[in-house]
Design an enzyme around this catalytic site. Structure first.
Site, mmCIF file in Angstrom:
data_model
loop_
_atom_site.group_PDB
_atom_site.id
_atom_site.type_symbol
_atom_site.label_atom_id
_atom_site.label_comp_id
_atom_site.label_asym_id
_atom_site.label_seq_id
_atom_site.Cartn_x
_atom_site.Cartn_y
_atom_site.Cartn_z
ATOM 1 C CG HIS A 31 -1.785 -1.158 1.384
ATOM 2 N ND1 HIS A 31 -3.103 -1.155 0.998
ATOM 3 C CD2 HIS A 31 -1.533 -2.400 1.869
ATOM 4 C CE1 HIS A 31 -3.642 -2.353 1.249
ATOM 5 N NE2 HIS A 31 -2.699 -3.113 1.776
ATOM 6 C CG ASP A 57 -0.827 -6.821 2.647
ATOM 7 O OD1 ASP A 57 -1.096 -5.840 1.927
ATOM 8 O OD2 ASP A 57 -1.693 -7.454 3.282
#
Length: 420
Positions: free
Chosen positions: A64, A307
């Site tokens: 992200h 992640d």
């Protein structure tokens, strides 16, 4: 500039190499790989450290970015620095920025922010499956494909199976990876840890394993019927590994990944109530952790994803159940995994590099980097014995939401060669 690495340990899953050699790199290209290189340019910079490891750059399947929209968590510049500090030469970013990467203009917006950056990894973007990643309305997938996204993913579980079916049908002719995270939100409820004895002892609401496996089973049924290749993100339960094993044995076109923290930790570690251990999906129980490790070793799971999910100090400094799920990891994954699995003799170094470099590239439909002469120097130089303390000052990321903050870790990337 030319560099000569003398008697470094080479790790290359592509050529199945794990040996000591000299490597000459010049003009961003691997020029020679020999047992010993005697003839080299006079102005070459020599690295004479036989304790170091030279290997292909790492590839992150999904992480992200804060920017645009949440620059206090992570800017694109800090994210790039964090990736390079962790040995990553390729990065695939999820579309849940603000605004979301759900149209060609969104793709170009983020690309334009990267144009004036210095040396950076190869950055690719997952195009959103649904507008504003809300899971309600399908995006213009063909337009996103034409804009050059690496594939399609919301990064969030979809709950509408009619929509999932349509997405698989529309994505099939586009020839790009499509990734799903599996969770039935109604079954998960307000669970923040894996349901079981430990969740009861912790006094925290549990999320049952079937919240993941029921959604996964439904997705596999769709794939079997429609035939669109799919990547399954964030596998976290032992039963999920069984379902994927059975699906692969039937020839379903699927790949799958788990995250690095689900390999290192389980629910017992949540006894500290550290909000950085609040993840999605939650950490598994001990049998889940063992099944994920075995799944990688057997090839049921293909890759390890990072992640990387940054949050500010204020966002994470709340009670465990109220904390947003996620932790950073780009700078920490390789040393932590190396110490856990390679130093203990459970995995070969080539195996770890396969899970973090070669296989993630294949899952993205890319050609993996390798150490053959004539190839672009897309490399990482790793010192597995370098000891350092994880502090906000030592990290390139703007955020420091990690359960290892303040601890000492062994192993660090000394330099990353982006190959660009």
């Amino acid at each position: 500039m030319a560099e000569l690495f003398r008697q470094v340990r080479l790790l290359d899953p592509v050529s199945d190499a794990d040996h000591v050699a000299d490597v000459l790199v010049a003009d961003g290209v691997i020029q020679q790989v020999e047992a010993q290189i005697a003839d080299f340019p006079e102005d070459v910079e020599v690295c004479d450290r036989p304790d170091l490891i030279l290997a292909p750059g790492l590839v992150d399947l999904y992480s992200h970015s804060g920017e645009p929209g949440y620059e206090s968590r992570e800017t694109l510049d800090s994210l790039m620095q964090s990736a390079l500090a962790g040995g990553f030469t390729r990065l695939a970013l999820l579309p849940d920025t603000d605004p979301a990467i759900d149209n060609p203009a969104g793709v170009e917006r983020v690309r334009s922010l990267l144009r004036h950056a210095g040396p950076i990894p190869q950055v690719d973007f997952w195009g959103a499956l649904t507008t504003q990643v809300k899971g309600e309305q399908m995006t213009e997938l063909a337009e996103l494909a034409a804009a050059g996204v690496i594939g399609f993913a919301d990064g969030r579980p979809l709950q509408n199976w009619a929509l999932v079916r349509r997405l698989l049908e529309y994505c099939q002719p586009l020839g790009k990876p499509i990734a799903f995270s599996c969770c039935d939100r109604q079954l998960a409820g307000n669970g923040v840890v894996r349901e079981g004895l430990e969740s009861m002892q912790l006094g925290l609401p549990g999320s049952p394993a079937i919240a993941e496996t029921i959604a996964l089973a439904a997705l596999l049924e769709c794939v079997e019927t429609i035939g669109t290749p799919v990547h399954i993100m964030r596998v976290s339960t032992a039963r999920s590994v069984e379902l994927i094993r059975a699906a692969k044995s039937r020839g379903l076109p699927i790949t799958a990944s788990t995250t690095w923290m689900h390999l290192l930790l389980n629910t017992s570690n949540v006894q500290s109530y550290d909000p950085s251990l609040r993840l999605e999906p939650p950490l598994g129980n001990s049998p889940d952790q063992a099944a994920l490790i075995q799944g990688l070793e057997e090839g049921v799971l293909d890759a390890i994803a990072i992640d990387h999910t940054p949050y500010t100090y204020e966002e994470k400094t709340v009670s465990f159940a109220e904390a947003p799920p996620g932790a950073i990891g780009l700078e920490l994954a390789l040393p932590m995994l190396w110490q856990k699995f390679v130093e203990t003799g459970n995995w070969e170094g080539r195996s770890l590099w396969r899970y973090l470099s070669t296989n993630p590239a294949l899952c993205l439909g890319q050609t993996p980097a390798n150490l053959q002469p004539g190839q672009v120097a897309e490399l990482t130089l790793f010192d597995p014995q370098h000891r350092w303390q994880i502090t906000p000052q030592a990290l390139k990321s703007l955020s420091n939401n990690t359960p290892w903050l303040g601890q000492e870790v062994t192993g660090r990337i000394l330099r990353t060669y982006p190959g660009r």
